[in-house]
Design a protein around this motif. Structure first.
Motif, PDB file in Angstrom:
ATOM      1  N   LYS A  61       0.808  -1.220   0.000  1.00  0.00           N
ATOM      2  CA  LYS A  61       0.000   0.000   0.000  1.00  0.00           C
ATOM      3  C   LYS A  61       0.843   1.273   0.000  1.00  0.00           C
ATOM      4  O   LYS A  61       0.310   2.358  -0.120  1.00  0.00           O
ATOM      5  CB  LYS A  61      -0.941   0.003   1.197  1.00  0.00           C
ATOM      6  CG  LYS A  61      -1.984  -1.084   1.126  1.00  0.00           C
ATOM      7  CD  LYS A  61      -2.907  -1.052   2.308  1.00  0.00           C
ATOM      8  CE  LYS A  61      -3.936  -2.168   2.203  1.00  0.00           C
ATOM      9  NZ  LYS A  61      -4.822  -2.195   3.352  1.00  0.00           N
ATOM     10  N   ALA A  62       2.147   1.130   0.115  1.00  0.00           N
ATOM     11  CA  ALA A  62       3.034   2.297   0.127  1.00  0.00           C
ATOM     12  C   ALA A  62       3.087   2.920  -1.254  1.00  0.00           C
ATOM     13  O   ALA A  62       3.195   2.218  -2.256  1.00  0.00           O
ATOM     14  CB  ALA A  62       4.431   1.896   0.577  1.00  0.00           C
ATOM     15  N   LYS A  63       3.002   4.213  -1.305  1.00  0.00           N
ATOM     16  CA  LYS A  63       3.092   4.929  -2.576  1.00  0.00           C
ATOM     17  C   LYS A  63       4.526   5.356  -2.856  1.00  0.00           C
ATOM     18  O   LYS A  63       4.861   5.685  -3.981  1.00  0.00           O
ATOM     19  CB  LYS A  63       2.175   6.141  -2.552  1.00  0.00           C
ATOM     20  CG  LYS A  63       0.715   5.774  -2.353  1.00  0.00           C
ATOM     21  CD  LYS A  63      -0.179   6.776  -2.983  1.00  0.00           C
ATOM     22  CE  LYS A  63      -1.621   6.525  -2.682  1.00  0.00           C
ATOM     23  NZ  LYS A  63      -2.229   5.446  -3.360  1.00  0.00           N
ATOM     24  N   ALA A  64       5.357   5.348  -1.829  1.00  0.00           N
ATOM     25  CA  ALA A  64       6.752   5.757  -1.971  1.00  0.00           C
ATOM     26  C   ALA A  64       7.560   5.175  -0.811  1.00  0.00           C
ATOM     27  O   ALA A  64       7.002   4.782   0.205  1.00  0.00           O
ATOM     28  CB  ALA A  64       6.863   7.277  -1.967  1.00  0.00           C
ATOM     29  N   TYR A 121       7.878  -4.962  -9.800  1.00  0.00           N
ATOM     30  CA  TYR A 121       7.058  -4.070 -10.604  1.00  0.00           C
ATOM     31  C   TYR A 121       5.850  -4.833 -11.138  1.00  0.00           C
ATOM     32  O   TYR A 121       5.980  -5.966 -11.614  1.00  0.00           O
ATOM     33  CB  TYR A 121       7.848  -3.513 -11.789  1.00  0.00           C
ATOM     34  CG  TYR A 121       6.989  -2.711 -12.735  1.00  0.00           C
ATOM     35  CD1 TYR A 121       6.600  -1.420 -12.407  1.00  0.00           C
ATOM     36  CD2 TYR A 121       6.536  -3.259 -13.919  1.00  0.00           C
ATOM     37  CE1 TYR A 121       5.776  -0.689 -13.242  1.00  0.00           C
ATOM     38  CE2 TYR A 121       5.722  -2.531 -14.770  1.00  0.00           C
ATOM     39  CZ  TYR A 121       5.351  -1.260 -14.427  1.00  0.00           C
ATOM     40  OH  TYR A 121       4.536  -0.539 -15.248  1.00  0.00           O
ATOM     41  N   GLU A 150      -0.656  -1.778 -13.182  1.00  0.00           N
ATOM     42  CA  GLU A 150      -1.990  -1.660 -12.568  1.00  0.00           C
ATOM     43  C   GLU A 150      -2.844  -0.772 -13.408  1.00  0.00           C
ATOM     44  O   GLU A 150      -2.437   0.096 -14.055  1.00  0.00           O
ATOM     45  CB  GLU A 150      -1.873  -1.102 -11.166  1.00  0.00           C
ATOM     46  CG  GLU A 150      -1.261  -2.114 -10.237  1.00  0.00           C
ATOM     47  CD  GLU A 150      -1.389  -1.697  -8.779  1.00  0.00           C
ATOM     48  OE1 GLU A 150      -2.466  -1.211  -8.400  1.00  0.00           O
ATOM     49  OE2 GLU A 150      -0.414  -1.855  -8.052  1.00  0.00           O
TER      50      GLU A 150
END
Length: 50
Positions: A21-24, A47, A50
């Motif tokens: 759920k981490a965006k960065a 990778y 999505e």
């Protein structure tokens, strides 16, 4: 060994990373995790389109 203390990562932040759920992620955090686990970033990251 307590990896969370060594990496300076909270349990909730680790959960966010683990569930994808981490965006960065900071390079310093990634580096600390790799040092603690004696691995390369590619061992941790994947990778997916999505």
């Amino acid at each position: 060994m307590n990896y969370l203390k060594k990496v300076d990562l909270t349990l909730s932040n680790l959960s966010i990373l683990k569930t994808g759920k981490a965006k960065a992620i900071r390079f310093s955090t990634l580096e600390a995790i790799c040092k603690a686990l004696d691995c390369q970033p590619a061992d941790l990251l994947e990778y997916s389109k999505e």
